[in-house]
Design an enzyme around this catalytic site. Structure first.
Site, PDB file in Angstrom:
ATOM      1  N   LYS A   9      -8.646  -4.715   2.291  1.00  8.45           N
ATOM      2  CA  LYS A   9      -9.050  -3.410   3.050  1.00  8.45           C
ATOM      3  C   LYS A   9      -9.937  -3.650   4.314  1.00  8.45           C
ATOM      4  O   LYS A   9     -10.501  -4.603   4.426  1.00  8.45           O
ATOM      5  CB  LYS A   9      -9.531  -2.557   2.093  1.00  8.45           C
ATOM      6  CG  LYS A   9      -8.571  -1.879   0.903  1.00  8.45           C
ATOM      7  CD  LYS A   9      -9.139  -0.835   0.101  1.00  8.45           C
ATOM      8  CE  LYS A   9      -8.003  -0.245  -1.006  1.00  8.45           C
ATOM      9  NZ  LYS A   9      -8.755   0.751  -2.055  1.00  8.45           N
ATOM     10  N   TYR A  49      -0.610   7.036   0.190  1.00  8.85           N
ATOM     11  CA  TYR A  49      -1.633   7.262  -0.807  1.00  8.85           C
ATOM     12  C   TYR A  49      -1.152   8.837  -1.332  1.00  8.85           C
ATOM     13  O   TYR A  49      -2.123   9.602  -1.649  1.00  8.85           O
ATOM     14  CB  TYR A  49      -2.840   7.380  -0.525  1.00  8.85           C
ATOM     15  CG  TYR A  49      -3.678   6.143  -0.562  1.00  8.85           C
ATOM     16  CD1 TYR A  49      -3.935   5.418  -1.871  1.00  8.85           C
ATOM     17  CD2 TYR A  49      -4.101   5.302   0.399  1.00  8.85           C
ATOM     18  CE1 TYR A  49      -4.508   4.216  -2.015  1.00  8.85           C
ATOM     19  CE2 TYR A  49      -5.144   4.081   0.458  1.00  8.85           C
ATOM     20  CZ  TYR A  49      -5.158   3.426  -0.850  1.00  8.85           C
ATOM     21  OH  TYR A  49      -5.634   2.294  -0.972  1.00  8.85           O
ATOM     22  N   ASN A 112     -13.935  -0.463  -1.279  1.00  3.95           N
ATOM     23  CA  ASN A 112     -13.533  -1.472  -2.334  1.00  3.95           C
ATOM     24  C   ASN A 112     -13.036  -2.636  -2.248  1.00  3.95           C
ATOM     25  O   ASN A 112     -12.476  -3.116  -3.231  1.00  3.95           O
ATOM     26  CB  ASN A 112     -13.324  -0.587  -3.872  1.00  3.95           C
ATOM     27  CG  ASN A 112     -12.090   0.086  -3.567  1.00  3.95           C
ATOM     28  OD1 ASN A 112     -11.278  -0.323  -2.542  1.00  3.95           O
ATOM     29  ND2 ASN A 112     -11.743   0.747  -4.574  1.00  3.95           N
ATOM     30  N   HIS A 115      -6.892  -3.755  -2.592  1.00  2.00           N
ATOM     31  CA  HIS A 115      -5.827  -2.696  -3.217  1.00  2.00           C
ATOM     32  C   HIS A 115      -4.714  -3.567  -4.017  1.00  2.00           C
ATOM     33  O   HIS A 115      -4.476  -4.869  -3.584  1.00  2.00           O
ATOM     34  CB  HIS A 115      -4.942  -2.009  -2.118  1.00  2.00           C
ATOM     35  CG  HIS A 115      -3.830  -1.255  -2.817  1.00  2.00           C
ATOM     36  ND1 HIS A 115      -3.864   0.024  -3.408  1.00  2.00           N
ATOM     37  CD2 HIS A 115      -2.567  -1.677  -3.040  1.00  2.00           C
ATOM     38  CE1 HIS A 115      -2.634   0.303  -3.833  1.00  2.00           C
ATOM     39  NE2 HIS A 115      -2.058  -0.497  -3.608  1.00  2.00           N
ATOM     40  N   GLU A 126       5.795   0.136  -2.798  1.00  2.10           N
ATOM     41  CA  GLU A 126       4.613  -0.336  -1.718  1.00  2.10           C
ATOM     42  C   GLU A 126       5.225  -1.675  -1.098  1.00  2.10           C
ATOM     43  O   GLU A 126       4.680  -1.587   0.255  1.00  2.10           O
ATOM     44  CB  GLU A 126       3.356  -0.866  -2.456  1.00  2.10           C
ATOM     45  CG  GLU A 126       2.958   0.592  -3.255  1.00  2.10           C
ATOM     46  CD  GLU A 126       1.524   0.455  -4.287  1.00  2.10           C
ATOM     47  OE1 GLU A 126       1.118  -0.663  -4.189  1.00  2.10           O
ATOM     48  OE2 GLU A 126       1.163   1.304  -4.559  1.00  2.10           O
TER      49      GLU A 126
HETATM   50  N1  UDP Z   1     -11.185   6.140  -4.053  1.00  3.95           N
HETATM   51  C1  UDP Z   1     -12.242   6.847  -3.325  1.00  3.95           C
HETATM   52  N2  UDP Z   1     -12.760   7.871  -4.262  1.00  3.95           N
HETATM   53  C2  UDP Z   1     -12.594   8.234  -5.661  1.00  3.95           C
HETATM   54  C3  UDP Z   1     -11.324   7.419  -6.186  1.00  3.95           C
HETATM   55  C4  UDP Z   1     -10.620   6.675  -5.239  1.00  3.95           C
HETATM   56  O1  UDP Z   1     -12.589   7.026  -2.260  1.00  3.95           O
HETATM   57  O2  UDP Z   1     -13.126   8.781  -6.260  1.00  3.95           O
HETATM   58  C5  UDP Z   1     -10.203   5.393  -2.968  1.00  3.95           C
HETATM   59  C6  UDP Z   1     -10.473   3.736  -3.309  1.00  3.95           C
HETATM   60  O3  UDP Z   1     -10.727   3.342  -2.045  1.00  3.95           O
HETATM   61  C7  UDP Z   1      -9.445   3.630  -4.195  1.00  3.95           C
HETATM   62  C8  UDP Z   1      -8.234   4.441  -3.739  1.00  3.95           C
HETATM   63  O4  UDP Z   1      -9.001   5.852  -3.213  1.00  3.95           O
HETATM   64  O5  UDP Z   1      -9.190   2.137  -4.397  1.00  3.95           O
HETATM   65  C9  UDP Z   1      -7.162   4.560  -4.382  1.00  3.95           C
HETATM   66  O6  UDP Z   1      -7.732   5.463  -5.827  1.00  3.95           O
HETATM   67  P1  UDP Z   1      -6.846   4.984  -7.248  1.00  3.95           P
HETATM   68  O7  UDP Z   1      -7.686   5.815  -8.109  1.00  3.95           O
HETATM   69  O8  UDP Z   1      -5.407   4.806  -6.876  1.00  3.95           O
HETATM   70  O9  UDP Z   1      -7.821   3.444  -7.331  1.00  3.95           O
HETATM   71  P2  UDP Z   1      -6.956   2.003  -7.421  1.00  3.95           P
HETATM   72  O10 UDP Z   1      -5.593   2.119  -7.972  1.00  3.95           O
HETATM   73  O11 UDP Z   1      -7.350   1.510  -5.922  1.00  3.95           O
HETATM   74  O12 UDP Z   1      -7.859   1.236  -8.270  1.00  3.95           O
HETATM   75 MG    MG Z   2      -4.225   3.322  -7.193  1.00  2.15          MG
END
Ligand code: UDP
Ligand code: MG
Length: 139
Positions: A9, A49, A112, A115, A126
């Site tokens: 990212k 997303y 974070n 992905h 994806e």
């Molecule tokens: N994210 C965020 N705030 C939140 C949850 C998620 O900014 O409360 C962002 C974060 O970058 C995350 C992405 O949105 O990786 C997608 O969220 P998801 O719940 O799908 O998490 P992941 O699958 O990436 O662990």
């Molecule tokens: Mg996710």
């Protein structure tokens, strides 16, 4: 063999951690089937997303994912989807286990570092979202 889709990212690229994350992919036994630098557009981020559209963090997530270049990648190994999720760690770096990518490189629940697809169906969607079949390297 299974494939999954990964993104290094914008925060991780900005912090010059892309090479370390690529090295970790290979150390974990993944074959890097494809990888390219990419600047994600607003439309791409919104589509990628789409499952999160309408959530409070969606606008900020789209801004963040379009804020700088990323590396998108296709990774292959046994149990690829679950293994890459385990190597990344929890979404919130504060909750991620020691030794995970998000613990080591993540800055916040949003920024974070990486992905990974959530399941095999998402992985297939994806991969196709960012890569043509011709871009996937055969072994
Ligand atoms: N994210 C965020 N705030 C939140 C949850 C998620 O900014 O409360 C962002 C974060 O970058 C995350 C992405 O949105 O990786 C997608 O969220 P998801 O719940 O799908 O998490 P992941 O699958 O990436 O662990
Ligand atoms: Mg996710």
């Amino acid at each position: 063999m299974e494939k999954t889709f990964a993104i290094i990212k914008p925060d991780a690229v900005e912090a010059r951690n892309a090479g370390k994350i690529l090295a970790r992919m290979e150390a974990e036994g993944f074959r890097v089937v494809a990888m390219k630098g990419h600047r994600i557009s607003k439309a791409e981020a919104e589509g990628f997303y789409a499952e999160h559209a309408g959530k409070g963090f969606f606008g900020a997530l789209v801004s963040y994912m379009t804020s700088g270049p990323v590396f998108v990648a296709v990774l292959e190994r046994e149990n690829a989807v679950a293994h890459w999720r385990a190597v990344m760690g929890a979404t919130n770096p504060a909750n991620a286990d020691e030794g995970t990518i998000r613990k080591e490189f993540g800055q916040s629940i949003e920024r974070n570092a990486a992905h990974g697809s959530a399941n095999a169906a998402d992985a297939a969607r994806e991969v196709t979202f960012f890569f043509s079949q011709a871009e996937l390297l055969s072994s």
